[in-house]
Design a protein around this motif. Structure first.
Motif, PDB file in Angstrom:
ATOM      1  N   HIS A 152      50.642  58.773  42.749  1.00 46.62           N
ATOM      2  CA  HIS A 152      51.633  58.287  43.709  1.00 46.62           C
ATOM      3  C   HIS A 152      51.834  59.276  44.857  1.00 46.62           C
ATOM      4  O   HIS A 152      51.929  58.876  46.020  1.00 46.62           O
ATOM      5  CB  HIS A 152      52.973  58.013  43.000  1.00 46.62           C
ATOM      6  CG  HIS A 152      54.066  57.633  43.953  1.00 46.62           C
ATOM      7  ND1 HIS A 152      54.942  58.542  44.485  1.00 46.62           N
ATOM      8  CD2 HIS A 152      54.390  56.438  44.511  1.00 46.62           C
ATOM      9  CE1 HIS A 152      55.763  57.922  45.309  1.00 46.62           C
ATOM     10  NE2 HIS A 152      55.459  56.655  45.349  1.00 46.62           N
TER      11      HIS A 152
ATOM     12  N   ARG B 242      51.433  58.237  48.656  1.00 44.95           N
ATOM     13  CA  ARG B 242      52.632  58.221  49.507  1.00 44.95           C
ATOM     14  C   ARG B 242      52.450  59.146  50.715  1.00 44.95           C
ATOM     15  O   ARG B 242      52.880  58.830  51.820  1.00 44.95           O
ATOM     16  CB  ARG B 242      53.863  58.609  48.679  1.00 44.95           C
ATOM     17  CG  ARG B 242      55.136  58.649  49.490  1.00 44.95           C
ATOM     18  CD  ARG B 242      56.263  57.867  48.898  1.00 44.95           C
ATOM     19  NE  ARG B 242      57.452  57.995  49.731  1.00 44.95           N
ATOM     20  CZ  ARG B 242      58.505  57.222  49.636  1.00 44.95           C
ATOM     21  NH1 ARG B 242      58.566  56.244  48.783  1.00 44.95           N
ATOM     22  NH2 ARG B 242      59.540  57.406  50.423  1.00 44.95           N
TER      23      ARG B 242
ATOM     24  N   ALA C 133      57.445  43.715  50.550  1.00 46.35           N
ATOM     25  CA  ALA C 133      58.563  44.661  50.475  1.00 46.35           C
ATOM     26  C   ALA C 133      59.390  44.680  51.749  1.00 46.35           C
ATOM     27  O   ALA C 133      60.605  44.863  51.712  1.00 46.35           O
ATOM     28  CB  ALA C 133      58.034  46.065  50.195  1.00 46.35           C
ATOM     29  N   GLY C 134      58.731  44.490  52.894  1.00 53.58           N
ATOM     30  CA  GLY C 134      59.456  44.641  54.145  1.00 53.58           C
ATOM     31  C   GLY C 134      60.041  43.349  54.663  1.00 53.58           C
ATOM     32  O   GLY C 134      60.727  43.341  55.683  1.00 53.58           O
TER      33      GLY C 134
ATOM     34  N   THR D  59      63.027  41.175  51.289  1.00 55.91           N
ATOM     35  CA  THR D  59      64.195  42.020  51.016  1.00 55.91           C
ATOM     36  C   THR D  59      65.155  42.024  52.206  1.00 55.91           C
ATOM     37  O   THR D  59      66.355  41.833  52.040  1.00 55.91           O
ATOM     38  CB  THR D  59      63.728  43.460  50.775  1.00 55.91           C
ATOM     39  OG1 THR D  59      62.808  43.792  51.809  1.00 55.91           O
ATOM     40  CG2 THR D  59      63.073  43.636  49.431  1.00 55.91           C
TER      41      THR D  59
ATOM     42  N   SER E  48      69.161  43.243  47.468  1.00 54.98           N
ATOM     43  CA  SER E  48      68.273  42.084  47.499  1.00 54.98           C
ATOM     44  C   SER E  48      67.161  42.140  46.457  1.00 54.98           C
ATOM     45  O   SER E  48      66.389  41.213  46.323  1.00 54.98           O
ATOM     46  CB  SER E  48      67.718  41.846  48.903  1.00 54.98           C
ATOM     47  OG  SER E  48      67.328  43.024  49.523  1.00 54.98           O
TER      48      SER E  48
ATOM     49  N   ARG F 143      60.762  50.224  34.209  1.00 56.55           N
ATOM     50  CA  ARG F 143      59.958  51.387  33.855  1.00 56.55           C
ATOM     51  C   ARG F 143      59.557  51.239  32.391  1.00 56.55           C
ATOM     52  O   ARG F 143      60.118  50.421  31.670  1.00 56.55           O
ATOM     53  CB  ARG F 143      60.766  52.687  34.033  1.00 56.55           C
ATOM     54  CG  ARG F 143      61.260  52.948  35.460  1.00 56.55           C
ATOM     55  CD  ARG F 143      60.117  53.275  36.400  1.00 56.55           C
ATOM     56  NE  ARG F 143      60.570  53.718  37.721  1.00 56.55           N
ATOM     57  CZ  ARG F 143      60.662  52.918  38.786  1.00 56.55           C
ATOM     58  NH1 ARG F 143      60.365  51.629  38.695  1.00 56.55           N
ATOM     59  NH2 ARG F 143      61.060  53.416  39.949  1.00 56.55           N
TER      60      ARG F 143
ATOM     61  N   THR G 127      70.837  50.343  46.477  1.00 56.80           N
ATOM     62  CA  THR G 127      70.044  49.188  46.897  1.00 56.80           C
ATOM     63  C   THR G 127      68.619  49.553  47.299  1.00 56.80           C
ATOM     64  O   THR G 127      67.701  48.752  47.133  1.00 56.80           O
ATOM     65  CB  THR G 127      70.803  48.461  48.031  1.00 56.80           C
ATOM     66  OG1 THR G 127      72.003  47.959  47.452  1.00 56.80           O
ATOM     67  CG2 THR G 127      70.015  47.336  48.662  1.00 56.80           C
TER      68      THR G 127
ATOM     69  N   HIS H 136      59.999  56.925  44.315  1.00 57.66           N
ATOM     70  CA  HIS H 136      59.692  55.619  44.910  1.00 57.66           C
ATOM     71  C   HIS H 136      60.734  55.161  45.918  1.00 57.66           C
ATOM     72  O   HIS H 136      60.692  54.010  46.362  1.00 57.66           O
ATOM     73  CB  HIS H 136      59.553  54.558  43.807  1.00 57.66           C
ATOM     74  CG  HIS H 136      58.340  54.747  42.970  1.00 57.66           C
ATOM     75  ND1 HIS H 136      57.086  54.351  43.368  1.00 57.66           N
ATOM     76  CD2 HIS H 136      58.179  55.322  41.754  1.00 57.66           C
ATOM     77  CE1 HIS H 136      56.207  54.663  42.435  1.00 57.66           C
ATOM     78  NE2 HIS H 136      56.846  55.254  41.447  1.00 57.66           N
TER      79      HIS H 136
ATOM     80  N   CYS I 277      62.814  53.777  48.766  1.00 57.63           N
ATOM     81  CA  CYS I 277      62.277  52.850  49.768  1.00 57.63           C
ATOM     82  C   CYS I 277      61.785  53.533  51.049  1.00 57.63           C
ATOM     83  O   CYS I 277      62.541  54.233  51.716  1.00 57.63           O
ATOM     84  CB  CYS I 277      63.346  51.819  50.115  1.00 57.63           C
ATOM     85  SG  CYS I 277      62.798  50.682  51.391  1.00 57.63           S
TER      86      CYS I 277
END
Ligand code: HEM
Length: 407
Positions: free
Chosen positions: A95, A99, A241-242, A245, A290, A296, A346, A353, A355
């Motif tokens: 990750h 990222r 995701a963008g 939400t 949202s 997990r 939120t 992770h 946002c």
């Protein structure tokens, strides 16, 4: 009739009716880490207190996103292999590398330029409503800005935005009969996004532009680059995701405004008050989380909130419950547009992770709701809203409003 623990049901039919705040209040008080059966898949632990949601989010060594994916439903191994190529379903060090590379694509200069443009886009969306009385808010307003922004961000021509709308509905709508989506539709949507992204990436390799796709194609850290497959999977993530939400958060914000006339009056009176709109935006986010949850998988035997958990168990963290935890927020049932501080979860519990689009989403929600209310301060509800049937996305499908615009 008072609720008891054997009536807890956090599956999709419940969410179609409403966010189950009554169930969450009971769980936080009596069983904050509660075993929940599932009719088709292995059951799971439902984690509902603010502190526990944060702990799980921040401890990626004990609570893996990669082992079983971040989705509640179990998956076949070949499907798991595929979702593990998306950033949400990776653990460090995989990750961290991914990222770093995609963050190089989110260049602050590019994001700031886009932010400056959001006001213009929101004005245009409101212009389209001139002369109308009754509108369906989700389609005419809430969906529009996130679609335009994600298209601009990715370099998708704005005329193609209905494609993006359709892809993301097909990818998250499987549990809602209104969307008439089969598993095959979801897979077909993914294949279409893949092909579209391939063509776009090829174009940007030849003709780089000032958009994130060009930056992602070029992004390189110590000789390491995203493979074409990784780029496609990130494109898929961004489309969903963008988009959904932010759309749903704008719709939930409008719903709160329609539900509480005193809130509307305060926001209209303070339409030029930047501090009020900054804090109100955080309260919209706390109120309308949202995404219901992420999952997990425990990597070792452990405990959360005093409850023993076995290695391999599914652990599901509920953001709307954390956001209403009375041990963390004063009067959490009250919508307070001036609530400060407001450290809602939120956008996640603050782990690796967290946002990537949080600031872009904040800017869109604030600008869209504020611009709409400046133009249509007398807006009222024009019938019942309808919610999406999903145990993952807190969706509003339909929100009819009257603009009552007599000017
Ligand atoms: C109101 C709108 C939004 C909400 C509620 C939201 C919520 C979330 C949540 C809960 C996570 C997972 C956090 C965690 O596991 O700790 C996440 C991750 C992510 N979000 Fe958002 N998001 C929103 C808007 C956006 C936008 C506009 C973009 C991009 C333009 C975006 C891109 C991402 C990405 C790429 C990730 C994965 C990050 C990672 O795994 O490292 N999101 N978001």
């Amino acid at each position: 009739m008072s609720l008891s623990l054997d009536q807890i049901d956090l599956l999709e039919d419940t969410w179609e009716r409403a966010v189950p705040h009554d169930q969450f209040a009971l769980l936080r008080a009596e069983a904050p880490v509660h075993w929940h059966d599932h009719p088709t898949f292995q059951g799971f632990w439902a984690v509902t207190r603010y502190d526990d949601v944060r702990t799980v989010s921040r401890d990626h060594t004990t609570f893996s996103a990669e082992l079983g994916s971040v989705f509640l439903q179990d998956m076949a191994e070949d499907q798991l292999e595929l979702v593990r190529m998306t950033i949400l379903n990776m653990d460090p060090p995989k990750h961290s590398r991914f990222r770093r590379l995609v963050s190089a694509g989110f260049k602050p200069r590019m994001i700031n330029a886009l932010m400056d443009h959001i006001q213009e886009l929101a004005d245009g969306i409101c212009d389209e409503l001139e002369g109308k009385d009754e509108i369906e808010f989700v389609e005419s307003v809430a969906a529009e800005l996130p679609l335009m922004v994600i298209c601009e961000l990715l370099g998708v021509p704005v005329e193609d935005r209905r494609l993006v709308f359709d892809w993301s509905n097909r990818m998250v709508g499987a549990q809602d009969p209104d969307f008439r989506v089969t598993e095959e539709d979801g897979e077909a949507a993914m294949a279409e996004i893949y092909m579209y992204c391939d063509a776009l990436a090829a174009d940007r390799r030849e003709h780089p532009r000032d958009d994130i796709m060009s930056a992602l194609v070029e992004a390189e850290i110590d000789g390491d680059k995203l493979t074409p497959e990784e780029l496609n999977m990130f494109f898929v993530t961004l489309v969903v995701a963008g988009n959904e939400t932010t759309r749903n958060l704008i719709a939930h914000s409008m719903q709160a405004i329609l539900e509480f006339p005193e809130l509307k009056a305060e926001l209209v009176a303070g339409i030029d008050d930047d501090a009020l709109w900054a804090s109100a935006t955080e309260e919209f986010l706390r109120w309308g989380a949202s995404i219901h949850n992420f999952r997990r998988t425990a990597t070792v035997d452990t405990t959360i909130g005093g409850q023993d958990i076995k290695a391999g168990d599914k652990v599901v963290i509920y953001y709307p419950s954390a956001n209403r935890d009375p041990d963390h927020f004063t009067d959490p049932e009250v919508f307070d547009p001036r609530r400060t501080p407001n450290d809602h979860l939120t956008f996640g519990g603050g782990g690796t992770h967290f946002c990537l689009g949080a600031n872009l989403a904040r800017a869109q929600i604030k600008t869209m709701v504020r611009t709409f209310l400046r133009r249509y301060p007398d807006v009222t509800a024009a019938g019942d809203h309808r919610r999406m049937r999903s145990d993952f996305v807190n969706g509003i499908k339909y929100l009819p409003v009257s603009l009552n615009n007599h000017s």
